[in-house]
Design an enzyme around this catalytic site. Sequence first.
Site, PDB file in Angstrom:
ATOM      1  N   ILE A  10     -37.901  20.641  -8.532  1.00  0.00           N
ATOM      2  CA  ILE A  10     -37.493  20.567  -7.126  1.00  0.00           C
ATOM      3  C   ILE A  10     -37.716  21.868  -6.369  1.00  0.00           C
ATOM      4  CG2 ILE A  10     -35.836  18.693  -7.390  1.00  0.00           C
ATOM      5  CD1 ILE A  10     -33.612  20.738  -7.639  1.00  0.00           C
ATOM      6  N   GLY A  13     -39.621  29.827  -7.118  1.00  0.00           N
ATOM      7  CA  GLY A  13     -39.542  31.049  -6.339  1.00  0.00           C
ATOM      8  C   GLY A  13     -39.686  32.237  -7.251  1.00  0.00           C
ATOM      9  N   PHE A  15     -37.451  33.797  -8.639  1.00  0.00           N
ATOM     10  CA  PHE A  15     -36.469  33.716  -9.721  1.00  0.00           C
ATOM     11  C   PHE A  15     -37.002  32.929 -10.908  1.00  0.00           C
ATOM     12  CE2 PHE A  15     -35.836  30.049  -6.967  1.00  0.00           C
ATOM     13  CZ  PHE A  15     -35.824  29.000  -7.869  1.00  0.00           C
ATOM     14  N   GLY A  16     -37.875  31.953 -10.671  1.00  0.00           N
ATOM     15  CA  GLY A  16     -38.323  31.036 -11.709  1.00  0.00           C
ATOM     16  C   GLY A  16     -38.507  29.645 -11.131  1.00  0.00           C
ATOM     17  N   VAL A  17     -38.021  28.648 -11.852  1.00  0.00           N
ATOM     18  CA  VAL A  17     -38.208  27.251 -11.456  1.00  0.00           C
ATOM     19  C   VAL A  17     -36.856  26.559 -11.338  1.00  0.00           C
ATOM     20  CG1 VAL A  17     -39.191  25.031 -12.170  1.00  0.00           C
ATOM     21  CG2 VAL A  17     -40.488  27.119 -12.527  1.00  0.00           C
ATOM     22  N   LYS A  33     -31.360  25.931 -12.308  1.00  0.00           N
ATOM     23  CA  LYS A  33     -32.227  27.058 -11.976  1.00  0.00           C
ATOM     24  C   LYS A  33     -32.562  27.810 -13.258  1.00  0.00           C
ATOM     25  CE  LYS A  33     -31.911  31.182  -8.981  1.00  0.00           C
ATOM     26  NZ  LYS A  33     -31.049  31.798  -7.944  1.00  0.00           N
ATOM     27  N   ASP A 123     -27.987  37.356   2.201  1.00  0.00           N
ATOM     28  CA  ASP A 123     -29.321  36.756   2.316  1.00  0.00           C
ATOM     29  C   ASP A 123     -29.231  35.369   2.937  1.00  0.00           C
ATOM     30  OD1 ASP A 123     -32.089  36.733   2.123  1.00  0.00           O
ATOM     31  OD2 ASP A 123     -32.093  35.880   0.107  1.00  0.00           O
TER      32      ASP A 123
END
Length: 370
Positions: A10, A13, A15-17, A33, A123
């Site tokens: 879904i 980024g 950070f990863g997947v 995440k 953020d």
Amino acid sequence: MEKYEPVREIGAGNFGVAKLMRNKETRELVAMKFIERGNRIDENVFREIVNHRSLRHPNIIRFKEVVVTGRHLAIVMEYAAGGELFERICEAGRFHEDEARYFFQQLVCGVSYCHAMQICHRDLKLENTLLDGSPAPRLKICDFGYSKSSLLHSRPKSTVGTPAYIAPEVLSRREYDGKLADVWSCGVTLYVMLVGAYPFEDPKDPKNFRKTISRIMSVQYKIPEYVHVSQPCRHLLSRIFVANPYKRISMGEIKSHPWFLKNLPRELKEEAQAVYYNRRGADHAASSASSAAAAAAFSPQSVEDIMRIVQEAQTVPKPDKPVSGYGWGTDDDDDDQQPAEEEDEEDDYDRTVREVHASVDLDMSNLQIS
């Protein structure tokens, strides 16, 4: 990980997947995440988990648990079926003022709760606000990777956040009040919903970060003539976009502003919100809910449990044979490549902002930051 099964990817980024997963026993859908084990598991990751774990509010994505697999640390969260608010804006172009207010009211209530819990997000942006799948979507704040708690951490002074949303004082590289910086970011979010563009970017030259930062520092923005925005809304924006953070409108003052109070849903009024500010009241509300799932919605993991899991994830195991996928034995090597490309792009973006900051003689005298 044995209790979850994969559904689909879904998001991705730096950070990863992120994957949509299903609890095999309850059939509940969750968002997971995945962050690669090793050096990526740093203070920001631990801070994100601990801060997120402490928050229990309808306008904040619920944290459920954190687990470690052979290759990843996985953060399990509530799944928001409506996607990003950013996507909704892209599809619509811009919102009517009433719709923008509807989402802004929810955003402010969620952020106000974070601040009451002594957590500043740092953020806030449309990409970090999700929607549930209901006909009248409920906004959900997510991604607490840059957040700071005044109970656990020092006052922030690093230049974090997304440049288009960043407050002037954040560029000062001195200590600043993260809560007041969040107010500025909420204002940028409101402006984007109303106009369909960023307030301090030149639409003809959006990659010119030097110009964007200069406009932020001088609070140079305007509402296009073709966009109808009422005078009370314009007044609120003018009180948010104030360079000196200590002269900027506070979150409490926003919540009492006439434009904010117009058509305020019952569940967002102070008397209805009070239960979330009382930890025992929130616990009671969860335990007395008719649904067993609601009672178990909050993480059973202690901070000590989380610290142990995160520390374990900082090490990369050396298996006898390669471990593929995300812990359920499938080959997801392609998934690992895409985030790396996005991370490079994100790094270039942040690097450019730092270079611009270093090369420009920014006048901080009007900020009066002690």
